[in-house]
Design an enzyme around this catalytic site. Structure first.
Site, short mmCIF file in Angstrom:
data_model
loop_
_atom_site.label_atom_id
_atom_site.label_comp_id
_atom_site.label_asym_id
_atom_site.label_seq_id
_atom_site.Cartn_x
_atom_site.Cartn_y
_atom_site.Cartn_z
N THR A 36 35.64 21.30 29.75
CA THR A 36 35.55 19.95 29.56
C THR A 36 36.03 17.85 29.42
OG1 THR A 36 34.77 18.73 27.00
CG2 THR A 36 37.03 19.94 27.87
N ASP A 37 34.97 17.21 29.88
CA ASP A 37 35.08 15.96 30.22
C ASP A 37 36.31 15.90 28.53
OD1 ASP A 37 33.43 15.94 27.80
OD2 ASP A 37 32.41 14.42 28.71
N GLU A 38 36.10 15.78 27.66
CA GLU A 38 37.49 15.53 26.31
C GLU A 38 38.74 15.49 26.96
OE1 GLU A 38 36.25 16.90 22.65
OE2 GLU A 38 34.36 17.31 22.97
N TYR A 85 41.79 20.73 21.02
CA TYR A 85 40.98 21.30 21.21
C TYR A 85 41.11 20.76 22.67
CZ TYR A 85 36.80 22.08 24.22
OH TYR A 85 35.67 22.16 25.02
N SER A 86 41.26 20.28 22.46
CA SER A 86 41.09 18.97 23.79
C SER A 86 42.28 19.10 24.58
CB SER A 86 40.25 17.53 24.09
OG SER A 86 41.59 16.97 23.30
N SER A 112 44.43 21.84 23.85
CA SER A 112 44.60 23.18 24.50
C SER A 112 43.17 23.43 26.04
CB SER A 112 44.38 24.62 23.79
OG SER A 112 42.60 23.79 23.52
N LYS A 113 42.71 22.67 25.91
CA LYS A 113 41.53 22.73 27.28
C LYS A 113 42.18 22.25 28.47
CE LYS A 113 38.66 24.53 28.29
NZ LYS A 113 37.96 25.55 28.56
N ASN A 142 26.44 19.81 26.49
CA ASN A 142 26.40 20.65 26.69
C ASN A 142 24.59 20.72 25.24
OD1 ASN A 142 26.48 23.14 28.81
ND2 ASN A 142 26.95 21.15 28.90
#
Length: 356
Positions: A129-131, A155-156, A158-159, A185
Protein backbone atom coordinates in the site's frame (compact mmCIF):
# COMPACT_ATOMS: atom_id res chain seq x y z
CA UNK A 1 1.12 -22.25 -18.34
CA UNK A 2 1.35 -20.93 -14.80
CA UNK A 3 0.16 -22.42 -11.54
CA UNK A 4 -0.79 -19.64 -9.12
CA UNK A 5 -1.38 -19.63 -5.39
CA UNK A 6 -3.39 -16.49 -4.61
CA UNK A 7 -3.58 -15.71 -0.91
CA UNK A 8 -6.58 -13.68 0.21
CA UNK A 9 -8.20 -14.40 -3.12
CA UNK A 10 -11.73 -14.35 -1.67
CA UNK A 11 -11.34 -10.74 -0.55
CA UNK A 12 -11.99 -7.58 -2.50
CA UNK A 13 -8.84 -7.02 -4.57
CA UNK A 14 -7.82 -10.68 -4.56
CA UNK A 15 -11.17 -11.84 -5.98
CA UNK A 16 -11.08 -9.20 -8.69
CA UNK A 17 -7.57 -10.35 -9.57
CA UNK A 18 -8.62 -14.02 -9.71
CA UNK A 19 -11.60 -13.15 -11.90
CA UNK A 20 -9.45 -11.12 -14.30
CA UNK A 21 -6.66 -13.70 -14.52
CA UNK A 22 -9.09 -16.61 -15.02
CA UNK A 23 -10.94 -14.71 -17.72
CA UNK A 24 -7.86 -13.67 -19.67
CA UNK A 25 -5.65 -16.75 -19.04
CA UNK A 26 -8.03 -19.71 -18.76
CA UNK A 27 -5.29 -22.31 -19.28
CA UNK A 28 -3.56 -21.37 -16.03
CA UNK A 29 -4.28 -23.10 -12.73
CA UNK A 30 -5.43 -20.91 -9.84
CA UNK A 31 -5.53 -22.04 -6.22
CA UNK A 32 -6.95 -19.55 -3.73
CA UNK A 33 -5.89 -19.78 -0.09
CA UNK A 34 -8.17 -17.73 2.14
CA UNK A 35 -9.01 -17.95 5.84
CA UNK A 36 -12.49 -16.51 5.13
CA UNK A 37 -12.29 -14.04 7.97
CA UNK A 38 -14.96 -11.33 8.03
CA UNK A 39 -13.80 -9.76 4.73
CA UNK A 40 -13.46 -13.05 2.82
CA UNK A 41 -16.51 -14.23 0.92
CA UNK A 42 -17.07 -17.37 -1.15
CA UNK A 43 -19.59 -15.46 -3.23
CA UNK A 44 -16.79 -13.27 -4.58
CA UNK A 45 -15.48 -16.28 -6.50
CA UNK A 46 -18.81 -17.60 -7.78
CA UNK A 47 -18.59 -19.07 -11.29
CA UNK A 48 -14.82 -18.59 -11.47
CA UNK A 49 -12.45 -21.35 -12.53
CA UNK A 50 -10.37 -21.46 -9.34
CA UNK A 51 -9.98 -23.84 -6.42
CA UNK A 52 -10.71 -22.33 -3.01
CA UNK A 53 -8.79 -23.80 -0.07
CA UNK A 54 -9.89 -22.48 3.30
CA UNK A 55 -6.85 -22.03 5.50
CA UNK A 56 -4.42 -19.67 7.20
CA UNK A 57 -1.26 -18.39 5.54
CA UNK A 58 0.53 -18.98 8.86
CA UNK A 59 -0.10 -22.74 8.48
CA UNK A 60 3.26 -23.58 6.93
CA UNK A 61 2.46 -27.28 6.54
CA UNK A 62 -0.63 -26.44 4.52
CA UNK A 63 1.25 -23.96 2.35
CA UNK A 64 4.05 -26.49 1.79
CA UNK A 65 1.48 -29.07 0.72
CA UNK A 66 -0.26 -26.68 -1.68
CA UNK A 67 2.97 -25.50 -3.29
CA UNK A 68 4.06 -29.10 -3.89
CA UNK A 69 0.78 -30.76 -4.88
CA UNK A 70 -0.33 -27.92 -7.21
CA UNK A 71 3.20 -27.41 -8.59
CA UNK A 72 2.85 -23.71 -7.84
CA UNK A 73 5.34 -21.42 -9.58
CA UNK A 74 3.74 -18.06 -8.72
CA UNK A 75 2.50 -16.77 -5.36
CA UNK A 76 0.35 -13.63 -5.47
CA UNK A 77 0.06 -12.44 -1.89
CA UNK A 78 -3.02 -10.34 -1.12
CA UNK A 79 -3.93 -11.79 2.29
CA UNK A 80 -3.85 -9.00 4.85
CA UNK A 81 -5.74 -7.17 7.52
CA UNK A 82 -6.27 -3.81 5.84
CA UNK A 83 -8.75 -1.55 7.65
CA UNK A 84 -6.99 1.28 9.48
CA UNK A 85 -9.77 1.77 12.03
CA UNK A 86 -9.58 -1.89 13.03
CA UNK A 87 -5.79 -1.63 13.36
CA UNK A 88 -6.24 1.15 15.90
CA UNK A 89 -8.70 -0.81 18.03
CA UNK A 90 -6.96 -4.18 17.64
CA UNK A 91 -3.42 -4.06 16.24
CA UNK A 92 -2.41 -7.62 17.24
CA UNK A 93 -4.28 -9.23 14.34
CA UNK A 94 -2.44 -6.96 11.90
CA UNK A 95 0.97 -8.05 13.16
CA UNK A 96 -0.05 -11.71 13.10
CA UNK A 97 -1.47 -11.72 9.58
CA UNK A 98 0.57 -9.08 7.82
CA UNK A 99 3.98 -9.74 9.37
CA UNK A 100 4.00 -13.30 10.74
CA UNK A 101 1.79 -14.54 7.90
CA UNK A 102 3.95 -13.00 5.18
CA UNK A 103 7.07 -14.47 6.79
CA UNK A 104 5.47 -17.92 6.88
CA UNK A 105 4.74 -17.67 3.14
CA UNK A 106 8.28 -16.54 2.37
CA UNK A 107 9.73 -19.48 4.28
CA UNK A 108 7.48 -21.92 2.45
CA UNK A 109 8.35 -20.36 -0.91
CA UNK A 110 12.05 -20.62 -0.15
CA UNK A 111 11.70 -24.31 0.75
CA UNK A 112 9.67 -25.09 -2.36
CA UNK A 113 11.67 -23.15 -4.93
CA UNK A 114 15.21 -22.90 -3.54
CA UNK A 115 15.48 -25.98 -1.31
CA UNK A 116 17.95 -28.87 -1.73
CA UNK A 117 20.24 -26.70 -3.83
CA UNK A 118 17.70 -26.57 -6.65
CA UNK A 119 16.35 -23.39 -8.21
CA UNK A 120 12.94 -23.75 -9.78
CA UNK A 121 11.42 -20.97 -11.92
CA UNK A 122 9.19 -18.88 -9.68
CA UNK A 123 7.82 -15.50 -8.68
CA UNK A 124 6.60 -14.23 -5.29
CA UNK A 125 4.55 -11.08 -5.77
CA UNK A 126 3.59 -9.08 -2.69
CA UNK A 127 0.76 -6.51 -2.70
CA UNK A 128 1.34 -3.52 -0.43
CA UNK A 129 0.00 0.00 0.00
CA UNK A 130 0.99 3.62 -0.43
CA UNK A 131 0.28 4.11 3.28
CA UNK A 132 3.74 2.76 4.14
CA UNK A 133 5.17 6.06 2.90
CA UNK A 134 3.31 8.14 5.48
CA UNK A 135 1.63 11.43 4.64
CA UNK A 136 2.23 14.27 2.20
CA UNK A 137 1.83 18.01 2.51
CA UNK A 138 -0.35 19.89 0.00
CA UNK A 139 2.60 20.84 -2.22
CA UNK A 140 4.77 17.74 -1.76
CA UNK A 141 5.57 15.63 -4.83
CA UNK A 142 3.84 12.23 -5.05
CA UNK A 143 5.31 9.09 -3.52
CA UNK A 144 7.88 7.26 -5.61
CA UNK A 145 9.45 3.87 -5.04
CA UNK A 146 12.39 5.58 -3.30
CA UNK A 147 10.28 7.61 -0.85
CA UNK A 148 11.43 6.72 2.70
CA UNK A 149 8.98 4.64 4.70
CA UNK A 150 7.17 6.53 7.47
CA UNK A 151 4.03 4.53 8.42
CA UNK A 152 1.63 6.25 10.80
CA UNK A 153 -0.90 3.54 11.75
CA UNK A 154 -0.54 -0.02 13.04
CA UNK A 155 -1.91 -1.17 9.67
CA UNK A 156 0.67 0.69 7.59
CA UNK A 157 3.45 -0.25 10.01
CA UNK A 158 2.59 -3.93 9.65
CA UNK A 159 2.56 -3.62 5.85
CA UNK A 160 5.91 -1.81 5.93
CA UNK A 161 7.36 -4.67 7.97
CA UNK A 162 6.08 -7.22 5.49
CA UNK A 163 7.56 -5.22 2.59
CA UNK A 164 10.95 -5.29 4.28
CA UNK A 165 10.75 -9.06 4.80
CA UNK A 166 9.97 -9.60 1.12
CA UNK A 167 12.91 -7.41 0.14
CA UNK A 168 15.20 -9.25 2.56
CA UNK A 169 14.28 -12.68 1.20
CA UNK A 170 15.26 -11.51 -2.27
CA UNK A 171 18.57 -9.95 -1.28
CA UNK A 172 19.58 -12.58 1.26
CA UNK A 173 18.28 -15.82 -0.25
CA UNK A 174 17.76 -14.99 -3.91
CA UNK A 175 14.00 -15.49 -3.87
CA UNK A 176 12.55 -13.83 -6.98
CA UNK A 177 10.19 -11.32 -5.42
CA UNK A 178 8.37 -8.21 -6.58
CA UNK A 179 6.27 -5.75 -4.58
CA UNK A 180 3.60 -3.31 -5.69
CA UNK A 181 2.35 -0.39 -3.60
CA UNK A 182 -1.11 0.77 -4.60
CA UNK A 183 -3.33 3.73 -3.85
CA UNK A 184 -6.97 3.63 -2.64
CA UNK A 185 -8.92 0.96 -4.52
CA UNK A 186 -12.62 1.04 -5.34
CA UNK A 187 -14.91 -1.14 -7.43
CA UNK A 188 -17.04 -4.31 -7.29
CA UNK A 189 -16.93 -6.70 -4.32
CA UNK A 190 -15.42 -4.19 -1.87
CA UNK A 191 -16.36 -5.01 1.70
CA UNK A 192 -18.62 -2.22 3.02
CA UNK A 193 -16.31 -0.92 5.70
CA UNK A 194 -14.36 1.22 3.24
CA UNK A 195 -15.53 4.70 2.27
CA UNK A 196 -17.28 4.27 -1.08
CA UNK A 197 -19.33 1.11 -0.42
CA UNK A 198 -20.01 2.08 3.19
CA UNK A 199 -21.38 5.50 2.25
CA UNK A 200 -23.27 4.13 -0.75
CA UNK A 201 -25.09 1.50 1.29
CA UNK A 202 -25.66 3.88 4.21
CA UNK A 203 -27.27 6.32 1.80
CA UNK A 204 -29.58 3.64 0.40
CA UNK A 205 -30.63 2.72 3.94
CA UNK A 206 -30.97 6.28 5.22
CA UNK A 207 -28.06 6.00 7.64
CA UNK A 208 -25.60 8.82 8.46
CA UNK A 209 -22.52 9.41 6.30
CA UNK A 210 -19.82 9.94 8.98
CA UNK A 211 -17.04 12.17 7.65
CA UNK A 212 -13.76 12.28 9.58
CA UNK A 213 -12.56 15.78 10.49
CA UNK A 214 -13.12 18.29 7.69
CA UNK A 215 -13.25 15.59 4.99
CA UNK A 216 -10.37 17.15 3.09
CA UNK A 217 -8.00 14.18 3.34
CA UNK A 218 -6.71 13.58 -0.18
CA UNK A 219 -6.36 10.14 -1.76
CA UNK A 220 -5.41 8.83 -5.21
CA UNK A 221 -8.34 6.67 -6.33
CA UNK A 222 -7.58 3.50 -8.31
CA UNK A 223 -10.20 1.29 -9.95
CA UNK A 224 -9.61 -2.27 -8.79
CA UNK A 225 -9.41 -3.67 -12.32
CA UNK A 226 -6.66 -1.20 -13.18
CA UNK A 227 -4.83 -2.29 -10.05
CA UNK A 228 -5.17 -5.95 -11.03
CA UNK A 229 -3.88 -5.26 -14.53
CA UNK A 230 -0.93 -3.47 -12.97
CA UNK A 231 -0.20 -6.51 -10.82
CA UNK A 232 -0.35 -8.76 -13.89
CA UNK A 233 2.16 -6.48 -15.61
CA UNK A 234 4.53 -6.67 -12.62
CA UNK A 235 4.29 -10.48 -12.54
CA UNK A 236 4.90 -10.71 -16.29
CA UNK A 237 7.56 -8.05 -16.78
CA UNK A 238 8.71 -6.73 -13.42
CA UNK A 239 12.35 -7.15 -12.47
CA UNK A 240 12.99 -9.43 -9.46
CA UNK A 241 13.74 -7.48 -6.33
CA UNK A 242 11.98 -4.34 -7.56
CA UNK A 243 9.04 -2.36 -6.24
CA UNK A 244 6.43 -0.72 -8.48
CA UNK A 245 3.88 1.92 -7.49
CA UNK A 246 0.42 1.51 -9.03
CA UNK A 247 -1.91 4.51 -8.96
CA UNK A 248 -5.13 5.66 -10.56
CA UNK A 249 -4.19 9.24 -11.41
CA UNK A 250 -7.27 10.58 -9.59
CA UNK A 251 -6.12 12.62 -6.59
CA UNK A 252 -9.28 13.82 -4.81
CA UNK A 253 -10.33 14.97 -1.32
CA UNK A 254 -12.65 12.56 0.47
CA UNK A 255 -15.35 15.23 0.58
CA UNK A 256 -15.33 15.51 -3.22
CA UNK A 257 -15.75 11.74 -3.49
CA UNK A 258 -18.62 11.82 -0.98
CA UNK A 259 -20.38 14.68 -2.77
CA UNK A 260 -19.94 12.84 -6.09
CA UNK A 261 -21.52 9.76 -4.52
CA UNK A 262 -24.46 11.76 -3.15
CA UNK A 263 -25.18 13.31 -6.55
CA UNK A 264 -24.87 9.91 -8.26
CA UNK A 265 -27.48 8.40 -5.95
CA UNK A 266 -29.84 11.35 -6.41
CA UNK A 267 -29.48 11.03 -10.18
CA UNK A 268 -30.03 7.26 -10.06
CA UNK A 269 -33.30 7.64 -8.12
CA UNK A 270 -34.48 10.34 -10.51
CA UNK A 271 -33.78 8.09 -13.50
CA UNK A 272 -35.13 4.82 -12.07
CA UNK A 273 -38.41 4.94 -10.11
CA UNK A 274 -37.97 1.32 -8.99
CA UNK A 275 -35.19 2.44 -6.64
CA UNK A 276 -37.76 4.29 -4.53
CA UNK A 277 -39.62 1.00 -3.99
CA UNK A 278 -36.45 -0.93 -3.30
CA UNK A 279 -34.89 1.60 -0.91
CA UNK A 280 -37.73 3.53 0.76
CA UNK A 281 -35.48 4.72 3.61
CA UNK A 282 -33.14 6.60 1.30
CA UNK A 283 -33.60 10.40 1.37
CA UNK A 284 -33.72 10.32 -2.43
CA UNK A 285 -36.83 8.14 -2.21
CA UNK A 286 -38.57 11.05 -0.50
CA UNK A 287 -37.24 13.73 -2.82
CA UNK A 288 -34.56 14.84 -0.36
CA UNK A 289 -30.85 15.24 -1.22
CA UNK A 290 -28.62 12.35 -0.20
CA UNK A 291 -26.16 14.97 1.05
CA UNK A 292 -28.53 15.63 3.95
CA UNK A 293 -27.06 12.47 5.55
CA UNK A 294 -23.55 13.95 5.78
CA UNK A 295 -22.34 14.09 9.36
CA UNK A 296 -18.92 15.39 10.44
CA UNK A 297 -17.30 13.42 13.26
CA UNK A 298 -14.03 13.65 15.20
CA UNK A 299 -11.00 12.75 13.11
CA UNK A 300 -9.40 9.39 13.78
CA UNK A 301 -5.98 9.24 15.48
CA UNK A 302 -2.99 9.59 13.17
CA UNK A 303 -5.12 10.22 10.09
CA UNK A 304 -2.78 10.86 7.14
CA UNK A 305 -3.66 14.04 5.28
CA UNK A 306 -2.66 13.24 1.72
CA UNK A 307 -1.47 10.33 -0.41
CA UNK A 308 -0.40 10.63 -4.04
CA UNK A 309 1.27 8.07 -6.29
CA UNK A 310 3.87 8.58 -9.00
CA UNK A 311 3.51 5.47 -11.17
CA UNK A 312 5.94 6.55 -13.90
CA UNK A 313 8.25 3.60 -13.16
CA UNK A 314 5.43 1.12 -13.83
CA UNK A 315 4.45 3.09 -16.92
CA UNK A 316 7.97 3.25 -18.34
CA UNK A 317 9.11 -0.29 -17.49
CA UNK A 318 5.85 -2.24 -17.70
CA UNK A 319 3.58 -0.22 -19.96
CA UNK A 320 1.07 0.29 -17.15
CA UNK A 321 -1.61 2.94 -17.45
CA UNK A 322 -5.03 3.04 -15.78
CA UNK A 323 -7.93 2.42 -18.19
CA UNK A 324 -10.59 4.01 -15.97
CA UNK A 325 -10.85 7.68 -15.18
CA UNK A 326 -12.59 8.35 -11.88
CA UNK A 327 -15.87 9.49 -13.43
CA UNK A 328 -16.39 6.34 -15.50
CA UNK A 329 -15.01 3.96 -12.87
CA UNK A 330 -17.15 5.50 -10.15
CA UNK A 331 -20.31 5.32 -12.28
CA UNK A 332 -19.64 1.64 -12.99
CA UNK A 333 -19.11 0.99 -9.28
CA UNK A 334 -22.38 2.61 -8.22
CA UNK A 335 -24.22 0.68 -10.94
CA UNK A 336 -22.65 -2.59 -9.74
CA UNK A 337 -23.81 -2.13 -6.14
CA UNK A 338 -27.32 -1.19 -7.26
CA UNK A 339 -27.44 -4.29 -9.47
CA UNK A 340 -26.01 -6.66 -6.84
CA UNK A 341 -28.18 -6.04 -3.81
CA UNK A 342 -28.26 -9.74 -2.74
CA UNK A 343 -24.45 -9.74 -2.46
CA UNK A 344 -24.27 -6.78 -0.07
CA UNK A 345 -27.49 -7.62 1.76
CA UNK A 346 -25.90 -10.92 2.79
CA UNK A 347 -22.98 -8.98 4.25
CA UNK A 348 -25.18 -6.43 5.99
CA UNK A 349 -27.30 -9.13 7.66
CA UNK A 350 -24.35 -11.48 8.32
CA UNK A 351 -25.76 -14.43 6.39
CA UNK A 352 -22.69 -14.61 4.14
CA UNK A 353 -20.76 -15.93 7.15
CA UNK A 354 -22.87 -19.09 7.13
CA UNK A 355 -21.00 -20.22 4.03
CA UNK A 356 -17.54 -19.45 5.45
Amino acid sequence: MRSLLVTGGAGFIGANFVRLWARERPADRITVLDALTYAGNRANLANVKAELVVGDIRDEALVDQLLASREVDTIVHFAAESHVDRSISGPDAFVETNVVGTHALLKAARRAWLGDGARRPHRFHHISTDEVYGTLGPEDPPFTETTPYAPNSPYSASKAASDHLVRAYHHTFGLETTTSNCSNNYGPFQFPEKLIPLFLLNALEGRPLPIYGDGMQVRDWLHVEDHCRGIMAVIDRGRPGETYNIGGGAELPNLVVIDTLCRAIDDAFAADPSLTRRFPDAPAARGLPTASLKTFVADRPGHDRRYAIDCSKARDELGYAPRHDFASGFAQTVAWYLANEPWWRAIRDGSYRAAA
